[in-house]
Scaffold this motif. Structure first.
Motif, PDB file in Angstrom:
ATOM      1  N   GLY A 168      41.798 115.383  39.942  1.00 48.42           N
ATOM      2  CA  GLY A 168      40.557 114.727  39.541  1.00 48.42           C
ATOM      3  C   GLY A 168      39.644 115.566  38.674  1.00 48.42           C
ATOM      4  O   GLY A 168      38.705 115.024  38.072  1.00 48.42           O
ATOM      5  N   GLN A 169      39.881 116.873  38.570  1.00 46.95           N
ATOM      6  CA  GLN A 169      38.963 117.717  37.807  1.00 46.95           C
ATOM      7  C   GLN A 169      38.956 117.391  36.320  1.00 46.95           C
ATOM      8  O   GLN A 169      37.888 117.278  35.708  1.00 46.95           O
ATOM      9  N   ARG A 170      40.133 117.278  35.729  1.00 51.55           N
ATOM     10  CA  ARG A 170      40.178 117.008  34.293  1.00 51.55           C
ATOM     11  C   ARG A 170      39.594 115.637  33.982  1.00 51.55           C
ATOM     12  O   ARG A 170      38.896 115.450  32.970  1.00 51.55           O
ATOM     13  N   GLU A 171      39.853 114.665  34.850  1.00 55.65           N
ATOM     14  CA  GLU A 171      39.305 113.329  34.635  1.00 55.65           C
ATOM     15  C   GLU A 171      37.777 113.349  34.691  1.00 55.65           C
ATOM     16  O   GLU A 171      37.104 112.708  33.873  1.00 55.65           O
ATOM     17  N   ALA A 172      37.233 114.086  35.649  1.00 56.18           N
ATOM     18  CA  ALA A 172      35.771 114.185  35.770  1.00 56.18           C
ATOM     19  C   ALA A 172      35.188 114.888  34.555  1.00 56.18           C
ATOM     20  O   ALA A 172      34.151 114.476  34.015  1.00 56.18           O
ATOM     21  N   PHE A 173      35.846 115.957  34.104  1.00 56.96           N
ATOM     22  CA  PHE A 173      35.391 116.663  32.912  1.00 56.96           C
ATOM     23  C   PHE A 173      35.380 115.729  31.713  1.00 56.96           C
ATOM     24  O   PHE A 173      34.407 115.687  30.942  1.00 56.96           O
ATOM     25  N   ASP A 174      36.473 114.978  31.536  1.00 59.49           N
ATOM     26  CA  ASP A 174      36.571 114.080  30.384  1.00 59.49           C
ATOM     27  C   ASP A 174      35.500 112.989  30.414  1.00 59.49           C
ATOM     28  O   ASP A 174      35.023 112.549  29.357  1.00 59.49           O
ATOM     29  N   ARG A 175      35.124 112.536  31.628  1.00 59.09           N
ATOM     30  CA  ARG A 175      34.065 111.519  31.722  1.00 59.09           C
ATOM     31  C   ARG A 175      32.751 112.057  31.168  1.00 59.09           C
ATOM     32  O   ARG A 175      32.010 111.339  30.497  1.00 59.09           O
ATOM     33  N   VAL A 176      32.473 113.323  31.454  1.00 64.25           N
ATOM     34  CA  VAL A 176      31.242 113.933  30.927  1.00 64.25           C
ATOM     35  C   VAL A 176      31.399 114.217  29.435  1.00 64.25           C
ATOM     36  O   VAL A 176      30.529 113.895  28.631  1.00 64.25           O
ATOM     37  N   ALA A 177      32.522 114.831  29.060  1.00 65.38           N
ATOM     38  CA  ALA A 177      32.728 115.228  27.669  1.00 65.38           C
ATOM     39  C   ALA A 177      32.661 114.036  26.720  1.00 65.38           C
ATOM     40  O   ALA A 177      32.165 114.149  25.597  1.00 65.38           O
ATOM     41  N   GLY A 178      33.142 112.887  27.176  1.00 63.72           N
ATOM     42  CA  GLY A 178      33.144 111.707  26.331  1.00 63.72           C
ATOM     43  C   GLY A 178      31.763 111.187  25.985  1.00 63.72           C
ATOM     44  O   GLY A 178      31.618 110.390  25.053  1.00 63.72           O
ATOM     45  N   GLN A 179      30.760 111.639  26.700  1.00 62.30           N
ATOM     46  CA  GLN A 179      29.392 111.175  26.447  1.00 62.30           C
ATOM     47  C   GLN A 179      28.575 112.168  25.618  1.00 62.30           C
ATOM     48  O   GLN A 179      27.454 111.861  25.233  1.00 62.30           O
ATOM     49  N   THR A 180      29.128 113.359  25.363  1.00 64.44           N
ATOM     50  CA  THR A 180      28.342 114.390  24.695  1.00 64.44           C
ATOM     51  C   THR A 180      28.394 114.268  23.176  1.00 64.44           C
ATOM     52  O   THR A 180      29.271 113.606  22.605  1.00 64.44           O
ATOM     53  N   ARG A 181      27.471 114.944  22.537  1.00 67.03           N
ATOM     54  CA  ARG A 181      27.417 114.941  21.077  1.00 67.03           C
ATOM     55  C   ARG A 181      28.551 115.773  20.472  1.00 67.03           C
ATOM     56  O   ARG A 181      29.116 115.421  19.431  1.00 67.03           O
ATOM     57  N   LEU A 182      28.871 116.884  21.135  1.00 70.34           N
ATOM     58  CA  LEU A 182      29.880 117.804  20.629  1.00 70.34           C
ATOM     59  C   LEU A 182      30.503 118.548  21.799  1.00 70.34           C
ATOM     60  O   LEU A 182      29.801 118.961  22.726  1.00 70.34           O
ATOM     61  N   MET A 183      31.832 118.714  21.754  1.00 69.08           N
ATOM     62  CA  MET A 183      32.530 119.464  22.790  1.00 69.08           C
ATOM     63  C   MET A 183      33.371 120.538  22.125  1.00 69.08           C
ATOM     64  O   MET A 183      34.091 120.260  21.164  1.00 69.08           O
ATOM     65  N   ARG A 184      33.262 121.794  22.638  1.00 69.80           N
ATOM     66  CA  ARG A 184      34.004 122.908  22.060  1.00 69.80           C
ATOM     67  C   ARG A 184      34.755 123.667  23.147  1.00 69.80           C
ATOM     68  O   ARG A 184      34.192 123.967  24.211  1.00 69.80           O
ATOM     69  N   TRP A 185      36.038 124.015  22.883  1.00 72.82           N
ATOM     70  CA  TRP A 185      36.799 124.869  23.779  1.00 72.82           C
ATOM     71  C   TRP A 185      36.604 126.327  23.372  1.00 72.82           C
ATOM     72  O   TRP A 185      36.416 126.635  22.197  1.00 72.82           O
ATOM     73  N   GLY A 186      36.722 127.221  24.333  1.00 73.24           N
ATOM     74  CA  GLY A 186      36.637 128.653  24.078  1.00 73.24           C
ATOM     75  C   GLY A 186      35.294 129.220  24.508  1.00 73.24           C
ATOM     76  O   GLY A 186      34.397 128.488  24.928  1.00 73.24           O
ATOM     77  N   GLY A 187      35.183 130.530  24.444  1.00 74.57           N
ATOM     78  CA  GLY A 187      33.874 131.143  24.676  1.00 74.57           C
ATOM     79  C   GLY A 187      33.803 132.085  25.855  1.00 74.57           C
ATOM     80  O   GLY A 187      33.098 133.085  25.797  1.00 74.57           O
ATOM     81  N   ASP A 188      34.499 131.763  26.968  1.00 73.15           N
ATOM     82  CA  ASP A 188      34.413 132.615  28.155  1.00 73.15           C
ATOM     83  C   ASP A 188      32.954 132.950  28.448  1.00 73.15           C
ATOM     84  O   ASP A 188      32.099 132.076  28.353  1.00 73.15           O
ATOM     85  N   CYS A 189      32.652 134.207  28.785  1.00 69.45           N
ATOM     86  CA  CYS A 189      31.285 134.572  29.150  1.00 69.45           C
ATOM     87  C   CYS A 189      30.317 134.412  27.985  1.00 69.45           C
ATOM     88  O   CYS A 189      29.117 134.187  28.188  1.00 69.45           O
ATOM     89  N   TYR A 190      30.824 134.494  26.753  1.00 70.93           N
ATOM     90  CA  TYR A 190      29.953 134.404  25.585  1.00 70.93           C
ATOM     91  C   TYR A 190      29.293 133.028  25.497  1.00 70.93           C
ATOM     92  O   TYR A 190      28.135 132.908  25.074  1.00 70.93           O
ATOM     93  N   ALA A 191      30.011 132.001  25.923  1.00 66.26           N
ATOM     94  CA  ALA A 191      29.447 130.656  25.882  1.00 66.26           C
ATOM     95  C   ALA A 191      28.222 130.544  26.797  1.00 66.26           C
ATOM     96  O   ALA A 191      27.229 129.896  26.449  1.00 66.26           O
ATOM     97  N   TYR A 192      28.299 131.183  27.969  1.00 66.98           N
ATOM     98  CA  TYR A 192      27.169 131.149  28.898  1.00 66.98           C
ATOM     99  C   TYR A 192      25.943 131.842  28.290  1.00 66.98           C
ATOM    100  O   TYR A 192      24.809 131.395  28.491  1.00 66.98           O
ATOM    101  N   CYS A 193      26.186 132.918  27.562  1.00 73.69           N
ATOM    102  CA  CYS A 193      25.067 133.605  26.925  1.00 73.69           C
ATOM    103  C   CYS A 193      24.482 132.773  25.789  1.00 73.69           C
ATOM    104  O   CYS A 193      23.270 132.826  25.533  1.00 73.69           O
ATOM    105  N   MET A 194      25.318 131.986  25.137  1.00 71.39           N
ATOM    106  CA  MET A 194      24.805 131.078  24.110  1.00 71.39           C
ATOM    107  C   MET A 194      24.002 129.946  24.745  1.00 71.39           C
ATOM    108  O   MET A 194      23.022 129.460  24.166  1.00 71.39           O
ATOM    109  N   LEU A 195      24.376 129.523  25.945  1.00 67.68           N
ATOM    110  CA  LEU A 195      23.574 128.538  26.666  1.00 67.68           C
ATOM    111  C   LEU A 195      22.208 129.132  27.006  1.00 67.68           C
ATOM    112  O   LEU A 195      21.168 128.490  26.802  1.00 67.68           O
TER     113      LEU A 195
END
Length: 263
Positions: free
Chosen positions: A170-197
């Protein structure tokens, strides 16, 4: 254990020393040819001499300066301390990025007071960026960090490191439900993505299959910048697992409701 501000500042100064030492150990190996080992598992899980050297030097510093403190790291055995404080270390978070020459990795250093991580640091020695978080706030190289307001998924930028991390039913399905509503979705980043947040460039991060050393340093940075970081069920994120971080608390509440549908 409650640390006084003076004590926390002492530990913060020491964390800077750990970041300096680990950065010195890592830098000669970045964008250099080296042997890469596979820890094994369902997917390629790389480790390099740089990972091992950086954690070793940080452990040596901690054992010399604070021998009563515990240590939880990715590459070596846990050390049970007697002080009630534990250093949580990930020498290179983003080893896959590291071995492909991408600078989307960092050294994670956290201090847990027995209840929660109260100090977090992400050091990126190649770019010269050092992100820190404490109960007083969050900064990058001394500049205050602030998440941006975004209370709608339709306006949000979402990041996650890899689709391979969604391994539970169920994890990927739940993720896709959220991702499908967003303006932009990007893969990658690891800890760097959190710092960009924390810096106000990303709105949501949804991940899974994380370890405590993947997340503990990032929690004080996200929270210090005004964001929220929890498990998918809204509980503490410090133990790893399935994690969601948002810059806007209102958006976090919405995302949690969607993710509760997992399983």
């Amino acid at each position: 254990m409650t640390l006084s501000n003076d004590t926390l500042q002492e530990y913060l100064a020491f964390a800077h020393r750990l970041a300096d030492a680990s950065g010195t150990a890592i830098q000669p190996y970045f964008r250099a040819q080296m042997t890469v080992e596979d820890k094994g598992g369902a997917h390629f899980d790389p480790v390099t001499v740089a990972d091992k050297a950086a954690e070793r030097v940080m452990r040596e510093h901690i054992l010399a300066q604070y021998p009563e403190d515990g240590i939880l790291g990715e590459e070596e055995e846990d050390v049970t301390g007697r002080s009630g404080l534990t250093w949580v270390l990930d020498p290179i978070d983003g080893t896959r990025a590291f071995i492909t020459g991408l600078p989307l990795w960092g050294t994670l250093i956290a201090l847990n007071d027995g209840q929660r991580p109260v100090l977090g640091m992400m050091n990126q020695p190649f770019t010269g960026e050092r992100y820190i978080g404490t109960p007083e706030g969050a900064w990058c190289n001394g500049v205050p960090l602030k998440t941006r307001r975004c209370d709608s998924l339709s306006s949000a930028i979402l990041m996650a490191t890899t689709p391979d991390m969604f391994t539970e039913p169920g994890q990927r399905e739940a993720f896709d439900r959220v991702a499908g509503q967003t303006r932009l979705m990007r893969w990658g980043g690891d800890c760097y993505a959190y710092c960009m947040l924390a810096s106000g460039f990303v709105d949501v991060i949804i991940e899974a299959s994380l370890k405590p050393y993947d997340v503990q340093a990032l929690i004080p940075i996200i929270e210090g910048a005004g964001g929220v970081m929890t498990a998918w069920d809204g509980g503490t994120a410090q133990h790893g697992g399935a994690i969601v971080a948002c810059g806007d608390p209102q958006l976090h509440a919405q995302v949690i409701e969607w993710l509760k549908q997992a399983g």
